[in-house]
Design an enzyme around this catalytic site. Sequence first.
Site, mmCIF file in Angstrom:
data_model
loop_
_atom_site.group_PDB
_atom_site.id
_atom_site.type_symbol
_atom_site.label_atom_id
_atom_site.label_comp_id
_atom_site.label_asym_id
_atom_site.label_seq_id
_atom_site.Cartn_x
_atom_site.Cartn_y
_atom_site.Cartn_z
ATOM 1 N N ARG A 36 -23.059 31.202 -6.708
ATOM 2 C CA ARG A 36 -22.926 30.890 -8.109
ATOM 3 C C ARG A 36 -22.396 29.331 -8.382
ATOM 4 N NH1 ARG A 36 -19.186 28.522 -7.289
ATOM 5 N NH2 ARG A 36 -16.927 29.066 -6.855
ATOM 6 N N HIS A 43 -10.481 27.258 -11.927
ATOM 7 C CA HIS A 43 -9.023 27.759 -11.515
ATOM 8 C C HIS A 43 -8.397 28.406 -12.572
ATOM 9 C CE1 HIS A 43 -8.379 26.449 -7.295
ATOM 10 N NE2 HIS A 43 -9.470 25.350 -7.560
ATOM 11 N N SER A 134 -19.762 29.898 -3.439
ATOM 12 C CA SER A 134 -19.594 31.085 -3.209
ATOM 13 C C SER A 134 -20.578 31.737 -2.229
ATOM 14 C CB SER A 134 -19.457 32.050 -4.587
ATOM 15 O OG SER A 134 -18.665 31.379 -5.341
ATOM 16 N N SER A 135 -20.715 31.083 -1.035
ATOM 17 C CA SER A 135 -21.736 31.780 -0.191
ATOM 18 C C SER A 135 -20.978 32.949 0.476
ATOM 19 C CB SER A 135 -21.923 31.001 0.942
ATOM 20 O OG SER A 135 -20.719 30.427 1.654
ATOM 21 N N ASP A 180 -16.342 34.836 -8.752
ATOM 22 C CA ASP A 180 -17.596 34.627 -7.739
ATOM 23 C C ASP A 180 -18.078 35.852 -7.632
ATOM 24 O OD1 ASP A 180 -16.207 32.224 -7.795
ATOM 25 O OD2 ASP A 180 -15.494 32.454 -5.530
HETATM 26 C C1 GLA Z 1 -12.859 29.888 -5.774
HETATM 27 C C2 GLA Z 1 -12.227 31.278 -6.339
HETATM 28 C C3 GLA Z 1 -12.523 31.694 -7.530
HETATM 29 C C4 GLA Z 1 -12.213 30.718 -8.497
HETATM 30 C C5 GLA Z 1 -12.592 29.131 -8.046
HETATM 31 C C6 GLA Z 1 -12.018 28.136 -9.009
HETATM 32 O O1 GLA Z 1 -14.366 29.976 -6.043
HETATM 33 O O2 GLA Z 1 -12.989 32.213 -5.277
HETATM 34 O O3 GLA Z 1 -12.048 32.927 -7.744
HETATM 35 O O4 GLA Z 1 -10.563 30.650 -8.564
HETATM 36 O O5 GLA Z 1 -12.383 29.002 -6.758
HETATM 37 O O6 GLA Z 1 -12.356 28.319 -10.308
#
Ligand code: GLA
Length: 392
Positions: A36, A43, A134-135, A180
């Site tokens: 994604r 955050h 988000s791998s 994610d």
């Molecule tokens: C990582 C976490 C998410 C989110 C982002 C920051 O990707 O897995 O849950 O907190 O950081 O937005």
Amino acid sequence: MLQINPNLTDLVSDAAAGLTASLGSKATITAAAPGRVNLIGEHIDYCDGFVMPFAIDRYIVIVGSANNTKEARIATAIEGEAAVFDVSIPQQEGEPKWSNYLRGVIRGFQDRGHQIPGFDAFIHSSVPGGAGLSSSAALELATATFLEGLLDTRLDTREKALLCQKAEHDFAHVPCGIMDQFTSAFGKPNRLVLIDCRSGEPELIPFDNPDLTVLIANTMVHHELNDGGYASRRKNTEDGLAILGRASWRDVTAADLQANWDKLGNPINRRARHVVGEISRTIAAAAALARNDFETLGPLMAASHDSLRDDFEVSCNELDIMVNIARKIGRNGGVIGTRMTGGGFGGSTVTLCESRKATEIADVMAREYTAATHLTPQIFASRPSQGAHLVT
Ligand code: GLA
């Protein structure tokens, strides 16, 4: 230079060939789950905020079949070492490290009463690892989807995403929010996944204007979210809320922060300012996007980056350099907005730009980034794509 996105069909056939070459098996099940990118709302998924990501057209693919044993035998194109472990018993953490994402998801199915048969599998990926895309969530969702195929069962999409989030918490030790896994699970072509993280409701909003392109620029500075930085930011926000005596960040206003600035103390007051600001920026950004108001959207993305850099302190030099290059190209050069995306501490930036100028913008970004850092970035365009699914 703009990188070409490998297409899913090729990825699947390469994975099937990998399965045969490494384990001598044939694939009867093929699962795919995307990474994604987040346009804005960073955050704050663990702060009851809003986030506005989409599933990118880059996937982790798992192909495989039952092997009539008690063991999972899993080879990959991304990591050197294959994993072999007994799936007839409740899963614990183990080696190799990457296998914990799969073990965690298998455990989630076991906790729901499923018996997992032994299987052979091969993993392939077009999601760059450690790039803030988000791998890990993609690997979790691909695993869950593969297990759905193996067990011939279907989980509710939300439950599947939450099961994967728990795997990330318990087996990868990253206390992540829901962004994610929800995005990898719920993503749809031409749609952003606007998530209200308080209600846990994802809303699919149109994002199909061909004149707009989203550029992802991987700084090639590897980000690790399990080394304490992510957890400490999350703890700061929990402490802040406790000091304010509120149940949810959604009930906290900018005026509340001002009134409690000294009581919150540094750095919690600055973390809090990020959270409250980012929630309202994300709401404003969704509204701006809905009316094609890019002159509002761009500055919101800029303010998001500055807040992540100065108040939340999750950016890094290379992310700032990449963002500054795109800022300098500016609106006249076709850049609408640009910021770091994902957890930070390295990883990627996201740049919304005019499609007709995208290639030129990517060229300038790559050239100037290399001149400044001696690193070769990976820059590609991405469109919202289908979330985790079985490929038939
Ligand atoms: C990582 C976490 C998410 C989110 C982002 C920051 O990707 O897995 O849950 O907190 O950081 O937005």
